[in-house]
Design a protein around this motif. Sequence first.
Motif, PDB file in Angstrom:
ATOM      1  N   PHE B  65       0.740  -1.587   0.108  1.00 31.08           N
ATOM      2  CA  PHE B  65       0.205  -0.548   0.077  1.00 31.08           C
ATOM      3  C   PHE B  65       1.001   1.260  -0.011  1.00 31.08           C
ATOM      4  O   PHE B  65       0.936   2.750  -0.447  1.00 31.08           O
ATOM      5  CB  PHE B  65      -1.304  -0.054   1.746  1.00 31.08           C
ATOM      6  N   LEU B  92     -19.271  -4.552  -0.661  1.00 29.19           N
ATOM      7  CA  LEU B  92     -19.959  -3.948   0.948  1.00 29.19           C
ATOM      8  C   LEU B  92     -21.335  -5.272   0.914  1.00 29.19           C
ATOM      9  O   LEU B  92     -21.404  -5.608   0.962  1.00 29.19           O
ATOM     10  CB  LEU B  92     -19.724  -3.170   1.140  1.00 29.19           C
ATOM     11  N   GLY B 101     -16.643  -7.627   1.409  1.00 29.85           N
ATOM     12  CA  GLY B 101     -16.181  -6.302   2.005  1.00 29.85           C
ATOM     13  C   GLY B 101     -15.413  -5.212   0.795  1.00 29.85           C
ATOM     14  O   GLY B 101     -14.385  -6.212  -0.175  1.00 29.85           O
ATOM     15  N   SER B 102     -14.521  -4.420   1.792  1.00 32.58           N
ATOM     16  CA  SER B 102     -14.347  -3.426   0.686  1.00 32.58           C
ATOM     17  C   SER B 102     -12.999  -3.576   0.619  1.00 32.58           C
ATOM     18  O   SER B 102     -11.959  -3.502  -0.320  1.00 32.58           O
ATOM     19  CB  SER B 102     -14.180  -2.113   0.765  1.00 32.58           C
ATOM     20  N   TYR B 103     -12.232  -4.326   0.982  1.00 33.12           N
ATOM     21  CA  TYR B 103     -10.352  -4.826   0.488  1.00 33.12           C
ATOM     22  C   TYR B 103      -9.869  -3.542   0.926  1.00 33.12           C
ATOM     23  O   TYR B 103      -9.830  -2.888   1.344  1.00 33.12           O
ATOM     24  CB  TYR B 103     -10.496  -6.506  -0.235  1.00 33.12           C
ATOM     25  N   GLY B 104      -8.267  -3.689  -0.216  1.00 33.29           N
ATOM     26  CA  GLY B 104      -7.582  -2.197  -0.267  1.00 33.29           C
ATOM     27  C   GLY B 104      -8.382  -1.683  -1.257  1.00 33.29           C
ATOM     28  O   GLY B 104      -7.730  -0.328  -1.611  1.00 33.29           O
ATOM     29  N   ALA B 106     -10.551   0.657  -1.859  1.00 33.03           N
ATOM     30  CA  ALA B 106     -11.273   1.875  -1.331  1.00 33.03           C
ATOM     31  C   ALA B 106     -10.104   2.823  -1.474  1.00 33.03           C
ATOM     32  O   ALA B 106     -10.231   4.090  -2.187  1.00 33.03           O
ATOM     33  CB  ALA B 106     -11.589   2.697   0.108  1.00 33.03           C
ATOM     34  N   TYR B 107      -8.787   2.580  -1.123  1.00 30.85           N
ATOM     35  CA  TYR B 107      -7.458   3.481  -1.053  1.00 30.85           C
ATOM     36  C   TYR B 107      -6.246   3.417  -2.749  1.00 30.85           C
ATOM     37  O   TYR B 107      -6.279   4.136  -3.388  1.00 30.85           O
ATOM     38  CB  TYR B 107      -6.254   2.509  -0.496  1.00 30.85           C
ATOM     39  N   PRO B 110      -7.917   4.903  -6.726  1.00 29.60           N
ATOM     40  CA  PRO B 110      -7.436   6.315  -7.242  1.00 29.60           C
ATOM     41  C   PRO B 110      -6.553   6.609  -7.140  1.00 29.60           C
ATOM     42  O   PRO B 110      -5.329   7.622  -7.821  1.00 29.60           O
ATOM     43  CB  PRO B 110      -7.849   7.050  -5.755  1.00 29.60           C
ATOM     44  N   LEU B 111      -4.845   5.174  -6.578  1.00 32.98           N
ATOM     45  CA  LEU B 111      -3.856   5.422  -6.279  1.00 32.98           C
ATOM     46  C   LEU B 111      -3.005   4.685  -7.733  1.00 32.98           C
ATOM     47  O   LEU B 111      -1.744   5.141  -7.870  1.00 32.98           O
ATOM     48  CB  LEU B 111      -2.971   4.829  -5.443  1.00 32.98           C
ATOM     49  N   PHE B 133     -23.747   1.143  -2.861  1.00 31.56           N
ATOM     50  CA  PHE B 133     -22.397   1.260  -1.915  1.00 31.56           C
ATOM     51  C   PHE B 133     -21.656   1.745  -2.987  1.00 31.56           C
ATOM     52  O   PHE B 133     -20.849   0.340  -3.729  1.00 31.56           O
ATOM     53  CB  PHE B 133     -22.497   0.418  -0.986  1.00 31.56           C
ATOM     54  N   ILE B 134     -20.220   2.404  -2.561  1.00 33.42           N
ATOM     55  CA  ILE B 134     -19.148   2.344  -3.511  1.00 33.42           C
ATOM     56  C   ILE B 134     -17.996   2.395  -2.262  1.00 33.42           C
ATOM     57  O   ILE B 134     -18.257   3.389  -1.949  1.00 33.42           O
ATOM     58  CB  ILE B 134     -18.876   4.485  -3.870  1.00 33.42           C
ATOM     59  N   SER B 135     -17.188   1.315  -3.118  1.00 32.22           N
ATOM     60  CA  SER B 135     -16.564   0.940  -2.186  1.00 32.22           C
ATOM     61  C   SER B 135     -15.045   1.553  -2.426  1.00 32.22           C
ATOM     62  O   SER B 135     -14.254   2.308  -1.974  1.00 32.22           O
ATOM     63  CB  SER B 135     -16.276  -0.505  -1.945  1.00 32.22           C
ATOM     64  N   ALA B 136     -15.285   1.430  -3.397  1.00 29.21           N
ATOM     65  CA  ALA B 136     -14.270   2.754  -4.329  1.00 29.21           C
ATOM     66  C   ALA B 136     -13.999   2.780  -5.645  1.00 29.21           C
ATOM     67  O   ALA B 136     -15.374   2.463  -6.548  1.00 29.21           O
ATOM     68  CB  ALA B 136     -12.680   1.457  -5.081  1.00 29.21           C
ATOM     69  N   ALA B 137     -13.690   4.611  -6.023  1.00 34.28           N
ATOM     70  CA  ALA B 137     -14.460   5.825  -7.097  1.00 34.28           C
ATOM     71  C   ALA B 137     -13.326   5.711  -7.368  1.00 34.28           C
ATOM     72  O   ALA B 137     -11.887   6.032  -7.044  1.00 34.28           O
ATOM     73  CB  ALA B 137     -15.117   6.784  -6.707  1.00 34.28           C
TER      74      ALA B 137
END
Lengths: 259, 223
Positions: B65, B92, B101-104, B106-107, B110-111, B133-137
């Motif tokens: 990460f 989720l 679950g969202s795991y990694g 969300a992070y 974007p990266l 549900f937005i886990s990751a955008a």
Amino acid sequence: MITDLPSLASAIPDGTLLAIPADYGGPSLAVTLELIRRKRRGLRLVTAPTSGLQADLLIGAGVVTEIETAGISLGEYGAAERFRAAWSAGTIAVKDSTCPALHAGFQAAEKGVPFLPLRGILGSDLLKRRPDWKVISNPLADEPDPIVLVPAIRPEVALFHAPLADRHGNVWIGMRRELATLAHASSRALVTAEELYPGNLLDDPLRAPGTLPHLYVDQVALVPGGSWPLTDPSSLALYAEAARTQSGFANLVREWLHG
Amino acid sequence: MADPRLLAALLADAVAGSRTIAVGSNSPIPAAAALLAQRRRPETTISILGSSRHNPFPDGGRELFDFAAQGRLDAFFLGGGQIDGAGNVNLLQAGGIRFPGSYGSAYLMPLVPNIVLFREEHSRRVLVPRVEFISAAGRPRRLVTGRAVFGGGEDGFVLLSAHPGETEESIRAATGFAFATAPGFGPSPTPPPEELAWLRGPIADELAQPYPRFAQILRGSHA
């Protein structure tokens, strides 16, 4: 320092905030089953950063009231059905997180600071569910630069299974450095070890960098096979099938405890 | 069911040119794709979560990460219980059903510059107008499913190719979000015999430790 399995389980009373590693990262299933045998209640789990069989077992057995996690799954063996059932029934509170936020929470605790800033996460609905996470504007930047702050996570107990421990209470974790972070962040670390290392792990320059020093370790118990049944694919398949129902789960767990 | 070897090859195409590729939880086909991408381009470094052999991060779970936040990680695969036309993923919950679950996600979304979305099920249940549900955008570069390949862009997904037995119409019927069709739209390319042999042989062998069940499927001769 070197104790036994019953002594380790006794050090995790009802209501403990208990940190556990991912299923691939060295969970102590031996202590997990002992906690179920002793009918522990009210445990609050925090996973570093995910879990599978270990969390599902504790949840299915009614040991857990709350869990903070980035994900719970049995991987190739399917969904964690007891976790899903407890979530649907509302019998556990779930604090949904994301892997690096859990790592950063433990890192904040080991640094003795109240929070750490973290990139990413912006745009995720997780922020709406986590009022304890704050988005601030980077105070050191001239341009607008939103960044997420996550609070320190300070578990009461970190519990895991390691390949080696020595008589001084040093524990060899190898590349699983997140176990060291977990132990640093927690008030007490309780460890089951597969094997006894004959000398002092810190005296061996090849072992020392992968060693968690005794300074952080409350108790070590030698428990060969302490990660069973995670090490046995046929038991995992059996569990995934049985845990589809609460009665199937209860029967299998009874077998595992007494069989 | 699409052939997992075809899907692995299409996912490897999606990360072509990446120097560093990471694969997260519950991702056997992306793991096969990463191994294939490395065989195509041996200087590629890959990280497969749960694999003791393919872990270039000896400093523990956080290292991947941190590596990504510095912009060093080129490519990552993400799944989704739901995926919408804007490229958001939901790992989720939906319709009262809990996902792991969202795991990694969300992070990392974007990266990491090259985010490749992968979900074998291609249906209106999964590919929705708007996730619950937005886990990751973020901005995925590509979406690969059991039926088709889409490119990601400013204005949503563009249909690039369809797998054997599918047409533009059948894809449109199975997709819950609006998308454009690329001028060069055609059939998804099938991997050459040499790559199929790699997937059945050495790649299946390397996956036997983190994914014993999938390794057997990969070795199989079906499809």
